[in-house]
Design an enzyme around this catalytic site. Structure first.
Site, mmCIF file in Angstrom:
data_model
loop_
_atom_site.group_PDB
_atom_site.id
_atom_site.type_symbol
_atom_site.label_atom_id
_atom_site.label_comp_id
_atom_site.label_asym_id
_atom_site.label_seq_id
_atom_site.Cartn_x
_atom_site.Cartn_y
_atom_site.Cartn_z
ATOM 1 N N HIS A 1 -5.564 1.629 -4.670
ATOM 2 C CA HIS A 1 -4.716 1.132 -3.582
ATOM 3 C C HIS A 1 -4.198 -0.269 -3.881
ATOM 4 O O HIS A 1 -4.712 -0.968 -4.765
ATOM 5 C CB HIS A 1 -5.493 1.136 -2.254
ATOM 6 C CG HIS A 1 -6.576 0.097 -2.169
ATOM 7 N ND1 HIS A 1 -7.072 -0.347 -0.970
ATOM 8 C CD2 HIS A 1 -7.261 -0.599 -3.117
ATOM 9 C CE1 HIS A 1 -8.014 -1.252 -1.175
ATOM 10 N NE2 HIS A 1 -8.156 -1.424 -2.457
ATOM 11 N N HIS B 1 -2.902 0.984 6.695
ATOM 12 C CA HIS B 1 -3.203 0.941 5.271
ATOM 13 C C HIS B 1 -3.386 2.356 4.739
ATOM 14 O O HIS B 1 -3.905 3.237 5.441
ATOM 15 C CB HIS B 1 -4.458 0.124 4.994
ATOM 16 C CG HIS B 1 -4.772 -0.006 3.534
ATOM 17 N ND1 HIS B 1 -3.893 -0.557 2.631
ATOM 18 C CD2 HIS B 1 -5.874 0.364 2.807
ATOM 19 C CE1 HIS B 1 -4.427 -0.540 1.419
ATOM 20 N NE2 HIS B 1 -5.622 0.014 1.500
ATOM 21 N N CYS C 1 0.807 -1.228 0.000
ATOM 22 C CA CYS C 1 0.000 0.000 0.000
ATOM 23 C C CYS C 1 0.837 1.273 0.000
ATOM 24 O O CYS C 1 0.666 2.153 -0.850
ATOM 25 C CB CYS C 1 -0.978 -0.009 1.174
ATOM 26 S SG CYS C 1 -0.219 0.052 2.815
#
Length: 339
Positions: free
Chosen positions: A314, A302, A254
């Site tokens: 993402h 994240h 991420c």
């Protein structure tokens, strides 16, 4: 050279203790074995939980890598300072040799010679004053050498300590990475045993629904801006695999994706998602604009790149490639605006 006689011992330059890695590694310790799932639903839930845990671990490893890099940089800086201090000490060697050869230790003999060779009291006083000045200068040099020597020894001790800290941190990081790799292998094995439909359900629960990727022209961005460049770069990676610890160009996690995207726009971001969450200023969900970073979970583990229209791009989890999805999903915390 003006040096204080008092040498203050500074704290080691590797200010981030190895203990930080121990804390970061707390979730890396083997967990107790889960009960064997009795139903497909239980199997899916176990895989989903494992994916979430790996996301947290992934963020921790990113942070641990940053800590190790700082330790290593501190060790290099300390070694450079120690070398500089040693060179300063070595520079005094010619002066010390000259002092020894000049008979500094025979000061009293020089005074007797001055007395015997003087033609008048005035001349004797002048010669004595000269000898005193020479002695004062010599004493000052010796005092300076003592201080420089102490500084060199302290710098060398700190360099050795910093190097040992960096090495210990690196060893621990490698052990943690190896353990994470083993857990990844177990997760991927468990994931592979699910049906296609079950796999899709798990990844949707973790990563959100996969949406069609728009073009930059379809988004409300300013052409040529840093945000537009970052978004265009991130969208170009859609379909690339999720790879733990990767920052491209063919695989991403991420924070690797967001840092890669913004690097294309000339903007440098920290490597870890938790560190990225400190950059820029915080914005609410209602204030989000294309190019904002969006963060999830507590603690942050994240990050995605908001592209507008309630969507983000993402790199979320194993088995799920880089994708566009909705920003409105479980765990959403806040956005950060870089500009």
């Amino acid at each position: 050279m003006q040096l204080s006689r008092t040498t203050t011992r500074r704290p080691p330059r590797a200010v981030l203790a190895v203990g930080a890695l121990v804390v970061a590694g707390a979730l890396l310790s083997p967990s107790s074995a889960s009960a064997e799932p009795g139903t497909a639903a239980e199997a899916m839930e176990q895989v989903r939980q494992a994916a979430q845990q790996l996301t947290v671990v992934d963020a921790q490893i990113d942070e641990a890598e940053v800590i190790v890099a700082r330790h290593q940089e501190a060790a290099r800086a300390a070694a450079t300072e120690a070398a500089d201090a040693r060179r300063k000490l070595d520079a005094y060697e010619p002066q010390l040799r000259a002092i020894a050869q000049s008979g500094y230790i025979a000061e009293n003999q020089s005074r007797v010679a001055a007395f015997l060779s003087s033609d008048s009291a005035t001349e004797l006083v002048q010669q004595m004053a000269t000898l005193d000045a020479i002695a004062d200068h010599t004493n000052a040099i010796i005092a300076e050498v003592a201080l420089v020597r102490d500084a060199a020894e302290l710098a060398e001790a700190e360099a050795a300590s910093a190097a040992a800290t960096a090495e210990a941190a690196l060893v621990q990081l490698k052990a943690q990475q190896a353990e994470v790799q083993a857990r990844i292998g177990q997760y991927e094995s468990d994931f592979a045993r699910l049906t296609t439909e079950e796999q899709a359900a798990v990844t949707t629960a973790i990563a959100g629904p996969t949406l069609a990727a728009p073009t930059v022209a379809e988004l409300p961005v300013v052409p040529g801006s840093a945000s537009a460049t970052a978004i265009e770069t991130a969208l170009a990676q859609v379909g690339d695999p999720y790879v733990w610890g990767a920052s491209g160009p063919d695989g991403f996690d991420c924070s690797g994706l967001t840092s890669y995207a913004y690097a294309a726009a000339g903007v440098s971001l920290p490597r870890a998602s938790r560190s990225q969450a400190t950059v820029g200023r915080q914005v609410s969900r209602a204030e989000l604009q294309p190019g904002d970073l969006v963060f999830f979970y507590d603690p942050i583990s994240h990050v995605g790149l908001y592209i507008g229209n309630g969507q983000m791009v993402h790199a979320r989890t194993f088995g799920q490639p880089v994708a566009v999805t909705t920003v409105d999903q479980a765990g959403y915390r806040f956005g950060r605006r870089l500009g």
